[in-house]
Write a protein that holds these residues in place. Structure first.
Motif, PDB file in Angstrom:
ATOM      1  N   PRO A  63      14.630 -31.585  -9.948  1.00  0.00           N
ATOM      2  CA  PRO A  63      15.943 -31.668 -10.605  1.00  0.00           C
ATOM      3  C   PRO A  63      16.851 -32.743 -10.002  1.00  0.00           C
ATOM      4  CG  PRO A  63      15.337 -29.376 -10.285  1.00  0.00           C
ATOM      5  CD  PRO A  63      14.341 -30.202  -9.513  1.00  0.00           C
ATOM      6  N   LEU A  64      16.753 -32.966  -8.684  1.00  0.00           N
ATOM      7  CA  LEU A  64      17.556 -34.008  -8.052  1.00  0.00           C
ATOM      8  C   LEU A  64      17.094 -35.399  -8.498  1.00  0.00           C
ATOM      9  CD1 LEU A  64      19.727 -35.002  -6.134  1.00  0.00           C
ATOM     10  CD2 LEU A  64      18.130 -34.703  -4.227  1.00  0.00           C
ATOM     11  N   LEU A  65      15.790 -35.576  -8.641  1.00  0.00           N
ATOM     12  CA  LEU A  65      15.281 -36.852  -9.156  1.00  0.00           C
ATOM     13  C   LEU A  65      15.836 -37.117 -10.557  1.00  0.00           C
ATOM     14  CD1 LEU A  65      11.536 -36.600  -8.017  1.00  0.00           C
ATOM     15  CD2 LEU A  65      13.405 -37.791  -6.872  1.00  0.00           C
ATOM     16  N   GLU A  66      15.912 -36.072 -11.361  1.00  0.00           N
ATOM     17  CA  GLU A  66      16.490 -36.207 -12.706  1.00  0.00           C
ATOM     18  C   GLU A  66      17.968 -36.586 -12.635  1.00  0.00           C
ATOM     19  OE1 GLU A  66      15.094 -35.915 -15.673  1.00  0.00           O
ATOM     20  OE2 GLU A  66      13.143 -34.950 -15.322  1.00  0.00           O
ATOM     21  N   LYS A  67      18.690 -35.979 -11.692  1.00  0.00           N
ATOM     22  CA  LYS A  67      20.124 -36.289 -11.543  1.00  0.00           C
ATOM     23  C   LYS A  67      20.323 -37.749 -11.111  1.00  0.00           C
ATOM     24  CE  LYS A  67      21.971 -32.089 -12.166  1.00  0.00           C
ATOM     25  NZ  LYS A  67      22.283 -31.222 -11.021  1.00  0.00           N
ATOM     26  N   ILE A  68      19.469 -38.229 -10.226  1.00  0.00           N
ATOM     27  CA  ILE A  68      19.579 -39.620  -9.774  1.00  0.00           C
ATOM     28  C   ILE A  68      19.294 -40.566 -10.934  1.00  0.00           C
ATOM     29  CG2 ILE A  68      18.550 -41.377  -8.281  1.00  0.00           C
ATOM     30  CD1 ILE A  68      18.088 -39.107  -6.226  1.00  0.00           C
ATOM     31  N   ALA A  69      18.302 -40.230 -11.743  1.00  0.00           N
ATOM     32  CA  ALA A  69      18.003 -41.058 -12.910  1.00  0.00           C
ATOM     33  C   ALA A  69      19.218 -41.128 -13.835  1.00  0.00           C
ATOM     34  CB  ALA A  69      16.800 -40.507 -13.654  1.00  0.00           C
ATOM     35  N   LYS A  70      19.880 -39.982 -14.034  1.00  0.00           N
ATOM     36  CA  LYS A  70      21.071 -39.960 -14.894  1.00  0.00           C
ATOM     37  C   LYS A  70      22.217 -40.737 -14.257  1.00  0.00           C
ATOM     38  CE  LYS A  70      24.115 -36.915 -17.544  1.00  0.00           C
ATOM     39  NZ  LYS A  70      25.322 -37.685 -17.239  1.00  0.00           N
ATOM     40  N   LEU A  71      22.391 -40.594 -12.930  1.00  0.00           N
ATOM     41  CA  LEU A  71      23.439 -41.324 -12.223  1.00  0.00           C
ATOM     42  C   LEU A  71      23.226 -42.830 -12.341  1.00  0.00           C
ATOM     43  CD1 LEU A  71      25.898 -41.235 -10.292  1.00  0.00           C
ATOM     44  CD2 LEU A  71      24.273 -41.135  -8.387  1.00  0.00           C
ATOM     45  N   THR A  72      21.986 -43.257 -12.221  1.00  0.00           N
ATOM     46  CA  THR A  72      21.662 -44.674 -12.348  1.00  0.00           C
ATOM     47  C   THR A  72      21.929 -45.173 -13.762  1.00  0.00           C
ATOM     48  OG1 THR A  72      19.960 -44.399 -10.641  1.00  0.00           O
ATOM     49  CG2 THR A  72      19.862 -46.413 -11.961  1.00  0.00           C
ATOM     50  N   GLN A  73      21.573 -44.353 -14.744  1.00  0.00           N
ATOM     51  CA  GLN A  73      21.846 -44.705 -16.146  1.00  0.00           C
ATOM     52  C   GLN A  73      23.349 -44.801 -16.408  1.00  0.00           C
ATOM     53  OE1 GLN A  73      19.397 -44.653 -19.144  1.00  0.00           O
ATOM     54  NE2 GLN A  73      21.179 -45.746 -19.935  1.00  0.00           N
ATOM     55  N   ASP A  74      24.094 -43.806 -15.918  1.00  0.00           N
ATOM     56  CA  ASP A  74      25.545 -43.785 -16.154  1.00  0.00           C
ATOM     57  C   ASP A  74      26.257 -44.921 -15.429  1.00  0.00           C
ATOM     58  OD1 ASP A  74      25.145 -41.524 -17.663  1.00  0.00           O
ATOM     59  OD2 ASP A  74      25.842 -40.121 -16.124  1.00  0.00           O
ATOM     60  N   SER A  75      25.814 -45.217 -14.206  1.00  0.00           N
ATOM     61  CA  SER A  75      26.495 -46.219 -13.383  1.00  0.00           C
ATOM     62  C   SER A  75      26.121 -47.640 -13.762  1.00  0.00           C
ATOM     63  CB  SER A  75      26.179 -45.994 -11.898  1.00  0.00           C
ATOM     64  OG  SER A  75      26.607 -44.715 -11.462  1.00  0.00           O
TER      65      SER A  75
END
Length: 375
Positions: A63-75
């Motif tokens: 789940p943390l890997l998924e959050k990082i992927a989303k953070l990278t997409q958003d940022s």
């Protein structure tokens, strides 16, 4: 016989030890002295009571890997594959070590831009490779002509640090254009992009390697939850790279730490949902502005600080002492610990500058400035 004969105790350890010995105000080592967000503390307390104390998957908590992927997409509007292109590391330094060990071979050359973080060179030397250290310009921008002159068929990697420690400089769009033009000439060179202060920039926003699609296939980015969330002692960060590069990095990572602290990963995974990384720059900009205002009446000349939580200051116009002696004198005679810049340069080049860390509470900064006014 030593593998690192010229490496001794780091300047960070030396100055912090002196700060403790002389009970000086410690503006040397880069860690905050204010409380961690209570929301994060509460999350940690919750997870310590759960049965999550065993190994997590080697690459990280899914789940943390998924959050990082989303953070990278958003940022940065870059889409990354969480299962193949992200690796949770035991701090950014461990990630840097794993990446260099995996991708650099004996007799390769690796370009480092000075002043530079001290872990780069030692890791390269442990590969039996050759660090090629090139000084930045006087304003701490990259000297592209000098870099181009040192690139050749033996160059395997170039290490960049943006936002930059110790100088607080950030790269411009033109810097990335110059980098891309240079790397076009050397298709086998890998870019290691150290971006641990990526969310701590001020008037001008950070440009990330994630925004340079042309370089994705040959870059490894380094990020730090420790720096972003003021939890440096947790030693938790992450790498992003294409699957081809990440496969090799994971081979090294698994024999260094295998997997990273489980409670830290669960806690960060929850905390990402309640913290706004976009506001971190504003928080530290207030710190920067406050510290710079306090320093206006001192003898120091302050360089621009565009990012990170470090302020570089020149003292050469009022003292001829070398920077290490000057920094030690600040501790012994004035009770303030700083970091001299010469240990960040090949051969200990002395530019008569020191680095302050302003990631401190207001009371600490006020007391430090009061002491520095006495110089």
């Amino acid at each position: 016989m030593s593998k690192l004969p010229n490496i001794s105790t780091s300047i960070f350890t030396t100055m912090s030890q002196m700060a403790n010995e002389y009970r000086a105000i410690n503006l040397s080592q880069g860690f905050p002295n204010f409380p961690v967000d209570q929301k994060l503390k509460d999350i940690v307390i919750k997870w310590t009571q759960e049965e999550i104390h065993q190994y997590l998957p080697m690459a990280g908590y899914p789940p943390l890997l998924e959050k990082i992927a989303k953070l990278t997409q958003d940022s940065y509007q870059r889409k990354v594959n969480p299962s193949t292109e992200i690796l949770i590391t035991a701090g950014a330094t461990q990630g840097i070590f794993a990446a260099i060990q995996a991708l650099v071979y004996a007799n390769d050359e690796v370009i480092i831009l000075d002043p530079s973080y001290d872990s780069y060179e030692s890791t390269i030397l442990l590969c039996n490779a050759k660090p090629i250290r090139i000084a930045l310009n006087e304003d701490f921008t990259p000297n592209w002509e000098a870099i181009a002159n040192r690139m050749n068929s033996k160059t395997r990697m170039i290490v960049t640090n943006n936002p930059h420690n110790p100088t607080g400089k950030i790269w411009s769009e033109q810097d990335y254009i110059q980098l891309e033009k240079l790397l076009d000439l050397y298709p086998n060179v890998i870019l290691l992009s150290d971006e641990v202060y990526e969310y701590i920039t001020f008037e001008n926003k950070h440009i990330s390697i994630h925004q340079r699609e042309k370089l994705w296939h040959r870059s490894v980015s380094v990020s730090s939850f420790g720096k972003s969330f003021h939890i440096t002692g947790w030693k938790i960060g992450y790498l992003i790279a294409t699957e081809q590069l990440m496969i090799e990095i994971k081979k090294v990572h698994q024999f260094l730490v295998f997997s990273v602290n489980s409670i830290a990963q669960y806690a960060v995974n929850d905390y990402i949902d309640v913290v706004k990384v976009s506001e971190l720059g504003g928080f530290y900009q207030q710190k920067r502005d406050f510290f710079r205002s306090l320093m206006q009446e001192t003898k120091f000349e302050l360089f621009p600080c565009e990012g990170t939580y470090f302020q570089v200051a020149s003292y050469g116009h009022f003292s001829n002492e070398n920077d290490l002696d000057f920094a030690k004198k600040l501790v012994t005679d004035f009770g303030v610990a700083t970091i001299p810049l010469s240990p960040f340069y090949a051969g200990g080049k002395d530019v008569k500058c020191i680095r302050f860390c302003f990631a401190k509470d207001d009371e600490t900064l006020i007391k430090a400035a009061e002491r520095l006014l006495k110089i």
